[in-house]
Motif scaffolding. Structure first.
Motif, mmCIF file in Angstrom:
data_model
loop_
_atom_site.group_PDB
_atom_site.id
_atom_site.type_symbol
_atom_site.label_atom_id
_atom_site.label_comp_id
_atom_site.label_asym_id
_atom_site.label_seq_id
_atom_site.Cartn_x
_atom_site.Cartn_y
_atom_site.Cartn_z
ATOM 1 N N TRP A 45 -11.309 41.919 -17.180
ATOM 2 C CA TRP A 45 -11.721 43.308 -17.397
ATOM 3 C C TRP A 45 -12.984 43.411 -18.248
ATOM 4 C CZ3 TRP A 45 -6.840 46.808 -18.573
ATOM 5 C CH2 TRP A 45 -5.969 46.744 -17.475
ATOM 6 N N SER A 46 -13.346 42.355 -18.947
ATOM 7 C CA SER A 46 -14.456 42.435 -19.894
ATOM 8 C C SER A 46 -15.322 41.188 -19.800
ATOM 9 C CB SER A 46 -13.932 42.603 -21.319
ATOM 10 O OG SER A 46 -14.964 42.509 -22.267
ATOM 11 N N TYR A 47 -16.628 41.396 -20.036
ATOM 12 C CA TYR A 47 -17.542 40.250 -20.094
ATOM 13 C C TYR A 47 -17.551 39.596 -21.471
ATOM 14 C CZ TYR A 47 -19.594 41.440 -15.568
ATOM 15 O OH TYR A 47 -19.782 41.667 -14.229
ATOM 16 N N GLY A 62 -3.660 39.326 -20.581
ATOM 17 C CA GLY A 62 -3.631 39.256 -22.050
ATOM 18 C C GLY A 62 -3.858 40.622 -22.645
ATOM 19 N N GLY A 63 -3.478 40.784 -23.903
ATOM 20 C CA GLY A 63 -3.695 42.042 -24.588
ATOM 21 C C GLY A 63 -3.017 43.207 -23.896
ATOM 22 N N ALA A 64 -3.787 44.291 -23.682
ATOM 23 C CA ALA A 64 -3.240 45.494 -23.065
ATOM 24 C C ALA A 64 -2.836 45.270 -21.613
ATOM 25 C CB ALA A 64 -4.266 46.624 -23.153
ATOM 26 N N GLN A 65 -3.404 44.239 -20.965
ATOM 27 C CA GLN A 65 -3.034 43.964 -19.576
ATOM 28 C C GLN A 65 -1.536 43.682 -19.431
ATOM 29 O OE1 GLN A 65 -5.718 40.699 -18.801
ATOM 30 N NE2 GLN A 65 -7.104 42.013 -17.622
ATOM 31 N N PHE A 112 -7.901 53.810 -21.679
ATOM 32 C CA PHE A 112 -8.239 53.577 -23.084
ATOM 33 C C PHE A 112 -8.874 52.200 -23.269
ATOM 34 C CE2 PHE A 112 -6.987 51.533 -27.077
ATOM 35 C CZ PHE A 112 -7.648 52.352 -27.987
ATOM 36 N N THR A 113 -8.324 51.183 -22.608
ATOM 37 C CA THR A 113 -8.861 49.830 -22.752
ATOM 38 C C THR A 113 -10.281 49.741 -22.224
ATOM 39 O OG1 THR A 113 -6.622 48.928 -22.529
ATOM 40 C CG2 THR A 113 -8.458 47.405 -22.221
ATOM 41 N N VAL A 114 -10.537 50.333 -21.056
ATOM 42 C CA VAL A 114 -11.888 50.312 -20.489
ATOM 43 C C VAL A 114 -12.856 51.040 -21.402
ATOM 44 C CG1 VAL A 114 -13.301 51.157 -18.572
ATOM 45 C CG2 VAL A 114 -11.117 50.041 -18.103
ATOM 46 N N LEU A 115 -12.456 52.217 -21.911
ATOM 47 C CA LEU A 115 -13.324 52.971 -22.817
ATOM 48 C C LEU A 115 -13.556 52.213 -24.123
ATOM 49 C CD1 LEU A 115 -14.823 55.613 -23.399
ATOM 50 C CD2 LEU A 115 -12.694 56.529 -24.314
ATOM 51 N N ALA A 116 -12.495 51.583 -24.667
ATOM 52 C CA ALA A 116 -12.641 50.836 -25.920
ATOM 53 C C ALA A 116 -13.554 49.624 -25.753
ATOM 54 C CB ALA A 116 -11.270 50.387 -26.415
ATOM 55 N N ILE A 117 -13.492 48.981 -24.587
ATOM 56 C CA ILE A 117 -14.404 47.851 -24.326
ATOM 57 C C ILE A 117 -15.849 48.339 -24.395
ATOM 58 C CG2 ILE A 117 -15.199 46.240 -22.555
ATOM 59 C CD1 ILE A 117 -12.292 45.994 -21.648
ATOM 60 N N ASN A 126 -20.383 46.203 -20.386
ATOM 61 C CA ASN A 126 -19.539 45.058 -20.735
ATOM 62 C C ASN A 126 -18.198 45.071 -19.997
ATOM 63 O OD1 ASN A 126 -20.998 43.646 -23.087
ATOM 64 N ND2 ASN A 126 -21.076 45.816 -23.658
ATOM 65 N N VAL A 127 -17.927 46.134 -19.220
ATOM 66 C CA VAL A 127 -16.706 46.193 -18.427
ATOM 67 C C VAL A 127 -16.949 45.465 -17.109
ATOM 68 C CG1 VAL A 127 -15.012 47.688 -17.329
ATOM 69 C CG2 VAL A 127 -16.088 48.388 -19.483
ATOM 70 N N GLU A 128 -16.197 44.429 -16.843
ATOM 71 C CA GLU A 128 -16.353 43.668 -15.600
ATOM 72 C C GLU A 128 -15.728 44.456 -14.441
ATOM 73 O OE1 GLU A 128 -15.827 39.055 -14.039
ATOM 74 O OE2 GLU A 128 -15.275 39.619 -16.079
ATOM 75 N N TRP A 129 -16.014 44.024 -13.221
ATOM 76 C CA TRP A 129 -15.554 44.765 -12.048
ATOM 77 C C TRP A 129 -14.033 44.867 -11.998
ATOM 78 C CZ3 TRP A 129 -12.366 42.937 -8.189
ATOM 79 C CH2 TRP A 129 -12.124 41.560 -8.175
ATOM 80 N N GLY A 130 -13.339 43.867 -12.583
ATOM 81 C CA GLY A 130 -11.882 43.924 -12.606
ATOM 82 C C GLY A 130 -11.371 45.104 -13.415
ATOM 83 N N GLY A 131 -12.104 45.487 -14.467
ATOM 84 C CA GLY A 131 -11.715 46.642 -15.259
ATOM 85 C C GLY A 131 -11.853 47.937 -14.473
ATOM 86 N N TRP A 132 -12.963 48.067 -13.727
ATOM 87 C CA TRP A 132 -13.138 49.255 -12.895
ATOM 88 C C TRP A 132 -12.102 49.295 -11.773
ATOM 89 C CZ3 TRP A 132 -15.675 52.509 -15.506
ATOM 90 C CH2 TRP A 132 -16.763 52.130 -16.298
#
Length: 569
Positions: A45-47, A62-65, A112-117, A126-132
């Protein structure tokens, strides 16, 4: 358009959309969204690896996932259950409402996780395509969930063998302890917030299925077993912390606060007397404990055994409660709140002035009484760590166990009072004092008794607090602390023990976990108070009487629907 009008219009729009979409299609869409949400947790989800949980790894949630994965998996199971023969047993009212709640939880955690990243790593780049992809899947899931058919009120009426229900009680309490320990072990506030959202979603989904009501019924049916198991689980908490004193120290303070809140619940929840200076009684008990502790700064040279100190603290606090209550309880309502607020400030100013300069030398004024020694009670030095069952426990575990014993006593007193003729008289005074007086109840005497009893319990907690925090000053007993006590009782649920406990845990633990927002603590507290009072005015855990008072129209509508359905049959 008013807020209720907007809500009604939105509800009608959703109902029309449900009428146009077949239930099978809505379930298939929801199942697709849940599966895609679950699959997205195996993507990056993140770079940047600096975000808590390191969401840059493919194939390893991991984490929120992890919370998204669990919620989505449970939703998939419920959606498959809808078309299985087990639906009548496990989801008698349908699983649509539970799936909608889980879908909302998945969307909130993902968004929330995508916005926080984006915020913490310097932009949404910094949000990778998996996050979108995860956000899109969650959006599909939540929209499809809104189209699911409404479920009927779920009622689990299963009666299992007693030994099976005992195991269920133990399992539920064990899971509660595990979730609590897991929450304390999360260091990052972002992941902790996602954990709370996921936990709230899971509990709400279980309530929509009827599971929570059934477990509550089982616990009520075996009340003695439930209470005993709850204290055993609470006593097991120090063993989850080992020699680490940090959370043990926090939980000792929570226990003192909760014990005081239960005492206040007698005054506010049962007798209906709004006391805004109640923390002063805790202060009286704390100063008695400190002055009789043998501390170097104490102005009294007598150091009796702690059991004697507790009794003296309880008696002195009760006397103070009677002296203060005799004139103040002549007034009612807002006037009583103002008078008790004044009493709280009078106590703080008085102990400030008993410094040998502006008054007699008793409390050392603003300097307070520092260096209060650790308890030595029943041959146990509370300042030393001890090995129990082969495990070395931090010394705050000693105070935790002592506070647990006091809490058991306070809960026993509250329960006995609540279920007695005296408790019913207090409730009558709370509902309508004029009617109670007309019925022959001596309202002033009973209000004074409630005031004195609540003060006694707070004073007992104060004697332990003096040793647990090792230093007391007048500033520890300001009005804000009284406001927090009242908020704990009201938010948790007036007139209930579990409500006061829950309110105390939330109000003391959340600021400790969200230290990032320390400067805005009061702002967040105020927003939380407004939201709870708007959507749950009877408190999180309310007794049946309070719930009926605040939801009279809903109950009437439900009874009307049941009557119409019975007439149609």
């Amino acid at each position: 358009m008013s807020g209720s009008g907007v809500t009604t219009a939105r509800r009608r729009l959703i109902e029309r959309a449900r009428g146009r979409v077949p239930a099978t299609t809505a379930r298939a869409a929801a199942l697709l969204g849940a599966v895609l949400s679950l699959a997205s947790t195996f993507l990056a989800w993140s770079y940047g690896s600096a975000f808590p949980g390191n969401l840059t790894i493919y194939g390893y949630p991991g984490g929120a996932q992890v919370y998204v994965l669990v919620l989505a998996l449970v939703a998939i199971v419920l959606l498959l259950l809808e078309v299985s023969p087990l639906r009548r047993v496990l989801a008698p009212g349908g699983a649509g409402g539970a799936v909608r709640v889980l879908a909302s939880g998945v969307f909130l955690v993902t968004a929330f996780t995508v916005l926080a990243i984006g915020v913490e790593l310097g932009g949404l780049i910094n949000v990778e395509w998996g996050g979108w992809a995860a956000l899109l899947a969650a959006a599909v899931f939540v929209v499809a969930g809104r189209l699911l058919p409404d479920d009927r009120p779920a009622v689990w009426s299963y009666r299992l063998p007693d030994w099976v229900e005992f195991l269920i009680i133990a399992l539920v309490l064990g899971l509660a302890l595990a979730a609590f320990v897991e929450a304390l072990a999360i260091p990052e506030w972002e992941i902790f917030l996602c954990f709370l959202v996921a936990l709230g979603g899971a509990l709400t989904a279980a309530w929509r299925l009827g599971l929570v009501s059934w477990i509550s019924e089982v616990g009520t049916r075996h009340r003695g077993v439930t209470v005993t198991a709850a204290f055993l689980v609470a006593a097991a908490f120090p063993f989850t912390q080992g020699s680490d004193n940090h959370w043990l120290n926090v939980m000792v303070n929570v226990g003192i606060f909760a014990t005081t809140a239960i005492g206040l619940n007698i005054v506010v929840g049962l007798a209906g007397l709004l006391d805004l200076g109640y923390v002063a009684f805790l202060g009286v008990g704390a100063y008695v404990g400190a002055l009789l502790s043998g501390a170097a700064a104490s102005t009294i040279g007598w150091n009796p055994p702690f059991a004697v100190t507790v009794v003296i603290g309880a008696v002195i606090t009760a006397i103070v409660g009677v002296l203060i209550g005799t004139p103040t309880l002549r007034v009612r309502g807002d006037y009583l709140a103002i008078v008790t607020l004044g009493f709280g400030e009078i106590f703080r100013i008085t102990v400030n002035n008993l410094d040998g300069s502006t008054g007699p030398q008793v409390t050392n004024g603003p300097n307070g009484i520092p260096g209060i020694p650790d308890l030595k009670f029943l041959g146990i030095d509370f300042g030393q760590s001890h090995t129990v069952f082969g495990m070395n426990l931090g010394y705050f575990a000693n105070y935790f166990f002592l506070e647990l014993v006091l809490m058991a006593f306070v809960i026993l007193v509250f329960s006995r009072m609540n279920n007695s003729r005296l408790g019913r008289a207090w409730l009558a005074i709370r509902e309508d004092e004029v009617a109670a007086q007309a019925a022959g109840i001596n309202t002033f005497r009973l209000k004074l008794l409630a005031f004195a009893l609540g003060a006694t319990l707070a004073g007992m907690a104060g004697t332990i607090q003096a040793h647990a925090i090792s230093s007391i000053t007048p500033d520890s007993y300001q009005f804000l602390n009284s406001a927090f006590l009242v908020a704990a009782v009201v938010l948790g649920g007036m007139g209930t023990v579990t409500g006061a406990l829950l309110g105390s845990v939330v109000l003391l633990l959340l600021p400790e976990k969200f230290r990032f927002f320390q400067d805005n603590k009061l702002l967040i507290f105020g927003v939380t108070l407004v939201l709870v009072m708007r959507f749950r005015p009877e408190g999180v855990i309310a007794n049946k009487r309070r719930k009926a008072e605040f939801h009279e129209e809903e109950i009437s509508e439900e009874l009307g629907r049941e009557a119409r359905a019975e007439g149609a049959r």
